[in-house]
Design a protein around this motif. Structure first.
Motif, mmCIF file in Angstrom:
data_model
loop_
_atom_site.group_PDB
_atom_site.id
_atom_site.type_symbol
_atom_site.label_atom_id
_atom_site.label_comp_id
_atom_site.label_asym_id
_atom_site.label_seq_id
_atom_site.Cartn_x
_atom_site.Cartn_y
_atom_site.Cartn_z
ATOM 1 N N ARG A 51 1.164 -2.689 1.613
ATOM 2 C CA ARG A 51 -0.024 -3.500 1.366
ATOM 3 C C ARG A 51 0.347 -4.602 0.384
ATOM 4 O O ARG A 51 1.010 -4.335 -0.626
ATOM 5 C CB ARG A 51 -1.150 -2.639 0.795
ATOM 6 C CG ARG A 51 -1.578 -1.584 1.792
ATOM 7 C CD ARG A 51 -2.791 -0.817 1.386
ATOM 8 N NE ARG A 51 -2.777 -0.368 0.003
ATOM 9 C CZ ARG A 51 -3.705 0.405 -0.532
ATOM 10 N NH1 ARG A 51 -4.726 0.799 0.191
ATOM 11 N NH2 ARG A 51 -3.631 0.787 -1.779
ATOM 12 N N VAL A 52 -0.066 -5.829 0.687
ATOM 13 C CA VAL A 52 0.304 -6.980 -0.136
ATOM 14 C C VAL A 52 -0.908 -7.875 -0.359
ATOM 15 O O VAL A 52 -1.903 -7.812 0.349
ATOM 16 C CB VAL A 52 1.434 -7.806 0.523
ATOM 17 C CG1 VAL A 52 2.727 -7.026 0.572
ATOM 18 C CG2 VAL A 52 1.037 -8.287 1.902
ATOM 19 N N VAL A 53 -0.771 -8.726 -1.389
ATOM 20 C CA VAL A 53 -1.739 -9.780 -1.650
ATOM 21 C C VAL A 53 -0.962 -11.089 -1.611
ATOM 22 O O VAL A 53 0.090 -11.220 -2.239
ATOM 23 C CB VAL A 53 -2.416 -9.610 -3.024
ATOM 24 C CG1 VAL A 53 -3.411 -10.729 -3.279
ATOM 25 C CG2 VAL A 53 -3.099 -8.254 -3.117
ATOM 26 N N LEU A 54 -1.470 -12.053 -0.856
ATOM 27 C CA LEU A 54 -0.804 -13.346 -0.744
ATOM 28 C C LEU A 54 -1.246 -14.264 -1.876
ATOM 29 O O LEU A 54 -2.239 -14.000 -2.556
ATOM 30 C CB LEU A 54 -1.129 -13.979 0.610
ATOM 31 C CG LEU A 54 -0.788 -13.112 1.831
ATOM 32 C CD1 LEU A 54 -1.145 -13.849 3.108
ATOM 33 C CD2 LEU A 54 0.665 -12.733 1.833
ATOM 34 N N LEU A 111 -5.420 -13.509 0.036
ATOM 35 C CA LEU A 111 -5.631 -12.697 1.233
ATOM 36 C C LEU A 111 -4.961 -11.335 1.048
ATOM 37 O O LEU A 111 -3.809 -11.256 0.632
ATOM 38 C CB LEU A 111 -5.045 -13.401 2.460
ATOM 39 C CG LEU A 111 -5.245 -12.698 3.782
ATOM 40 C CD1 LEU A 111 -6.628 -13.052 4.322
ATOM 41 C CD2 LEU A 111 -4.191 -13.124 4.764
ATOM 42 N N HIS A 112 -5.698 -10.261 1.371
ATOM 43 C CA HIS A 112 -5.171 -8.901 1.281
ATOM 44 C C HIS A 112 -4.846 -8.424 2.684
ATOM 45 O O HIS A 112 -5.578 -8.702 3.627
ATOM 46 C CB HIS A 112 -6.213 -7.953 0.683
ATOM 47 C CG HIS A 112 -6.510 -8.229 -0.744
ATOM 48 N ND1 HIS A 112 -6.473 -7.263 -1.702
ATOM 49 C CD2 HIS A 112 -6.852 -9.358 -1.390
ATOM 50 C CE1 HIS A 112 -6.780 -7.777 -2.867
ATOM 51 N NE2 HIS A 112 -7.025 -9.066 -2.696
ATOM 52 N N THR A 164 -4.719 -7.982 8.831
ATOM 53 C CA THR A 164 -5.917 -8.005 8.000
ATOM 54 C C THR A 164 -7.076 -7.419 8.793
ATOM 55 O O THR A 164 -6.910 -7.037 9.953
ATOM 56 C CB THR A 164 -6.256 -9.445 7.575
ATOM 57 O OG1 THR A 164 -6.594 -10.195 8.739
ATOM 58 C CG2 THR A 164 -5.081 -10.106 6.865
ATOM 59 N N LEU A 165 -8.238 -7.378 8.190
ATOM 60 C CA LEU A 165 -9.412 -6.868 8.896
ATOM 61 C C LEU A 165 -9.800 -7.764 10.068
ATOM 62 O O LEU A 165 -10.430 -7.326 11.012
ATOM 63 C CB LEU A 165 -10.585 -6.734 7.926
ATOM 64 C CG LEU A 165 -10.423 -5.661 6.860
ATOM 65 C CD1 LEU A 165 -11.610 -5.685 5.907
ATOM 66 C CD2 LEU A 165 -10.273 -4.294 7.486
ATOM 67 N N THR A 181 0.158 -8.588 -6.015
ATOM 68 C CA THR A 181 0.290 -7.301 -5.332
ATOM 69 C C THR A 181 0.385 -6.167 -6.337
ATOM 70 O O THR A 181 -0.285 -5.141 -6.190
ATOM 71 C CB THR A 181 1.522 -7.309 -4.402
ATOM 72 O OG1 THR A 181 1.360 -8.356 -3.440
ATOM 73 C CG2 THR A 181 1.677 -5.979 -3.683
ATOM 74 N N GLU A 182 1.214 -6.325 -7.368
ATOM 75 C CA GLU A 182 1.358 -5.267 -8.368
ATOM 76 C C GLU A 182 0.079 -5.088 -9.169
ATOM 77 O O GLU A 182 -0.276 -3.971 -9.530
ATOM 78 C CB GLU A 182 2.541 -5.566 -9.288
ATOM 79 C CG GLU A 182 3.873 -5.381 -8.600
ATOM 80 C CD GLU A 182 5.061 -5.728 -9.484
ATOM 81 O OE1 GLU A 182 4.844 -6.234 -10.612
ATOM 82 O OE2 GLU A 182 6.188 -5.502 -9.052
#
Length: 124
Positions: A58-61, A65-66, A81-82, A98-99
């Motif tokens: 799982r990441v965050v840009l 965007l997750h 994504t969803l 992300t962290e």
């Protein structure tokens, strides 16, 4: 009196003094250790993080965007994504975001459902 005249009066008549060169050298070294070197270390960590990402993480840009990595390609990632799957450059994944958002829970493990079943059977 303007600032320029104060500097001109303070400057030695014979040109630059050795003390002035030493001060400029100290300033350069200070800038290197306080600004340049930490930025290089941060860029190296970010690149290493992006290179070590795997499918299911799982990441965050950087745009906020997750999502979860569905596919790793040479030039980027396919992020699920969803709303569907989207392709992004590797540089778009933010280590810091992300962290902050997921911490150690970013990687999806297959062991967790098994552990839950084991705990449920132990409680019975």
């Amino acid at each position: 009196m303007s600032v320029l005249t104060i500097f001109l009066q303070a400057a030695p008549a014979g040109g630059s003094s050795p003390m002035m060169l030493i001060m400029m050298g100290v300033m350069f070294v200070g800038f290197y250790f306080l600004m340049i070197r930490p930025q290089q270390a941060k860029q190296k960590k970010e690149k290493t993080f992006q290179e070590n990402l795997k499918v299911g993480t799982r990441v965050v840009l950087t745009s906020g965007l997750h999502g979860r990595i569905a596919q790793v390609q040479d030039d980027g990632f396919v992020i699920e994504t969803l709303s569907g799957k989207l392709k992004f450059e590797k540089a778009a994944v933010s280590r810091e975001f992300t962290e902050t958002r997921f911490g150690d829970k970013a990687v999806k493990t297959t062991d967790k459902p098994v552990e839950k079943k084991e705990i449920e059977t132990e409680n019975k």
